[in-house]
Structure formats: structure tokens, C-alpha cells
Design a protein around this motif. Structure first.
Motif, short mmCIF file in Angstrom:
data_model
loop_
_atom_site.label_atom_id
_atom_site.label_comp_id
_atom_site.label_asym_id
_atom_site.label_seq_id
_atom_site.Cartn_x
_atom_site.Cartn_y
_atom_site.Cartn_z
N GLN A 92 17.64 -7.72 28.37
CA GLN A 92 18.07 -7.41 29.64
C GLN A 92 19.91 -7.12 29.64
O GLN A 92 20.35 -6.68 30.76
N SER A 130 22.57 -4.37 28.27
CA SER A 130 22.49 -3.21 27.46
C SER A 130 23.01 -3.18 26.07
O SER A 130 23.68 -3.90 25.72
N HIS A 174 28.05 -3.33 28.20
CA HIS A 174 27.26 -3.98 29.57
C HIS A 174 28.63 -4.50 30.39
O HIS A 174 28.42 -4.38 31.66
N GLY A 225 26.73 -1.54 32.14
CA GLY A 225 25.54 -2.21 32.29
C GLY A 225 24.86 -2.23 33.52
O GLY A 225 25.48 -1.82 34.65
N ARG A 226 23.42 -1.96 33.51
CA ARG A 226 22.52 -1.80 34.67
C ARG A 226 22.18 -3.01 35.36
O ARG A 226 22.13 -2.88 36.68
N ASN A 227 22.33 -4.12 35.04
CA ASN A 227 22.11 -5.31 35.61
C ASN A 227 23.44 -6.08 35.85
O ASN A 227 24.64 -6.02 35.27
#
Length: 223
Positions: A148, A150, A154, A173-175
Motif C-alpha cells: 500500500q 508507493s 509516497h 503517494g496515492r494513499n
């Protein structure tokens, strides 16, 4: 008059010759595959007098590797890896956590992140002045195994050596990342023992530099 010939191929150098006329290979001195010195017969040649290898024990890759007919190639004597390959046969990473590889000049440490939850639990990561980028596979802090996170950039942890302040914030990062359970959408200041959550990983922050110690004061002889 009948002329008898018995053409064989030398197992050491591949040279064809008449074993009825020559007991050994005229090129390298090796014996025929079904002959032994003295003409006793019944055994396959192992090692020619010239010092060559038997057909089932030829060196591998030309890199000094050792070959065992029963177990295959093993590592060269210098320990550089498998025969002819020069790589780590066990694929063990040479850098664990966020440390630097051997030969790199380490920057002065200003603090640490310690993983207390997640795949890298128990691992510590050194922080240096300026930006410390966090990623799964590359960056200043590499947190292995957390899918989870990147692969790179991130999030980041930064240290301002002029103000002796530490910050954490998202990067590419996406999260989301969280500090003490609260989502962080831009860089915020952090204190000792704050908990940073990234993916399934939780990191405790521990700072070294501040009022009691700094590398700048140390260089000036004030600490």
C-alpha cells in the motif's frame, strides 16, 4: 593386407584420432573415452595427463567457477556469486531498511523512524537533514513489503537544521498518511514519539537534534 582403424574423439579437446595407432590424443595427451593408461580397459577416462577436466566436470562460465557433476555449479572461490554469474545466489538485498550501501558516505544522522507495525516491524531508518523521501523500493527510507506504499516518493520527512524543526507530509503517494491517527494533507511539524501511519505500516519518530544537540553546534565547538 587389412588396415584396422579405430577413430575416436578426445573428450578433452575434441580432436579426432586413431586409437589403434595412438594410445593417447596426439594433441593434448588425453585418453580415449573407453581407455585408461596402460590399456587395461573397462573404465572411462577421468582426468588426462595434461591437467584437463573430465567431460562431466568442465568449469562453468569462464569465471573460475567450480562444477560438481552431482550437484551442479557452485560459487567461485572468491565468493562473488554463482559460477559465471557474479550475483548473489540467495538474492539477499545488500541494503536493509533505509541504510546506505557499503562504500556510500553517510550523512550525519538527525533522527530515526522505527517501524512498530507492518511487514518491516522492528526496522529502523536513519534520517538526514533536508528531505527524506519514503517509498517501498526507492528513496531515503525504503519500507519493504508494504504494497500500500508507493514504490517511490509516497511521503517525506524533513529536518530544518536552521530552526531545528522536523516535518512530515505527503508527496506523490496515492494513499493518505496519518500522524497520531489524523490524516495529513500538507506538511506539518512533528515531535518525538509521534506515530506516522503509511499504508499498513506505523512508524515512531525519534529526533536527535534540537536544543540539547546539533551537528552545527558540535562543529562550532559548542556541544
Amino acid at each position: 593386407m587389412e588396415i584396422k582403424t579405430s577413430m575416436v574423439t578426445c573428450p578433452s579437446c575434441g580432436h579426432p584420432y586413431d586409437s589403434a595407432k595412438n594410445a593417447r590424443c596426439p594433441r593434448c595427451g588425453g585418453f580415449a573415452p573407453t581407455e585408461t593408461p596402460g590399456g587395461t580397459g573397462g573404465f572411462t577416462a577421468t582426468e588426462p595427463l595434461s591437467g584437463g577436466f573430465a567431460p562431466t566436470e568442465a568449469p562453468m562460465g569462464g569465471a573460475g567457477g567450480i562444477y560438481n557433476a552431482n550437484f551442479g555449479a557452485t560459487a567461485p572461490p572468491d565468493g562473488s556469486g554463482p559460477a559465471g554469474g557474479g550475483t548473489n545466489p540467495f538474492d539477499v538485498p545488500t541494503v536493509i531498511g533505509g541504510g546506505k550501501a557499503d562504500g556510500d558516505i553517510a550523512e550525519p544522522v538527525v533522527g530515526w523512524l522505527v517501524c512498530i507495525e507492518g511487514p518491516a516491524r522492528g526496522t529502523d531508518y536513519r534520517l538526514h537533514a533536508g528531505y527524506n523521501y519514503i517509498g517501498r523500493e526507492s528513496g531515503d527510507v525504503r519500507i519493504r513489503g508494504d504494497q500500500q506504499i508507493s514504490r517511490q516518493n509516497h511521503a517525506m520527512v524533513a529536518y530544518d537544521s536552521g530552526e531545528h524543526l522536523y516535518f512530515v507530509g505527503p508527496s506523490a503517494g496515492r494513499n493518505l498518511i496519518k500522524v497520531n491517527g489524523h490524516a495529513v494533507l500538507q506538511a506539518i511539524a512533528i515531535q518525538n514519539y509521534d506515530v506516522i501511519s503509511i499504508g499498513t505500516t506505523k512508524l515512531i519518530f525519534v529526533g536527535l537534534c534540537g536544543e540539547q544537540f546539533s551537528w552545527e553546534k558540535r562543529e562550532q565547538g559548542n556541544a
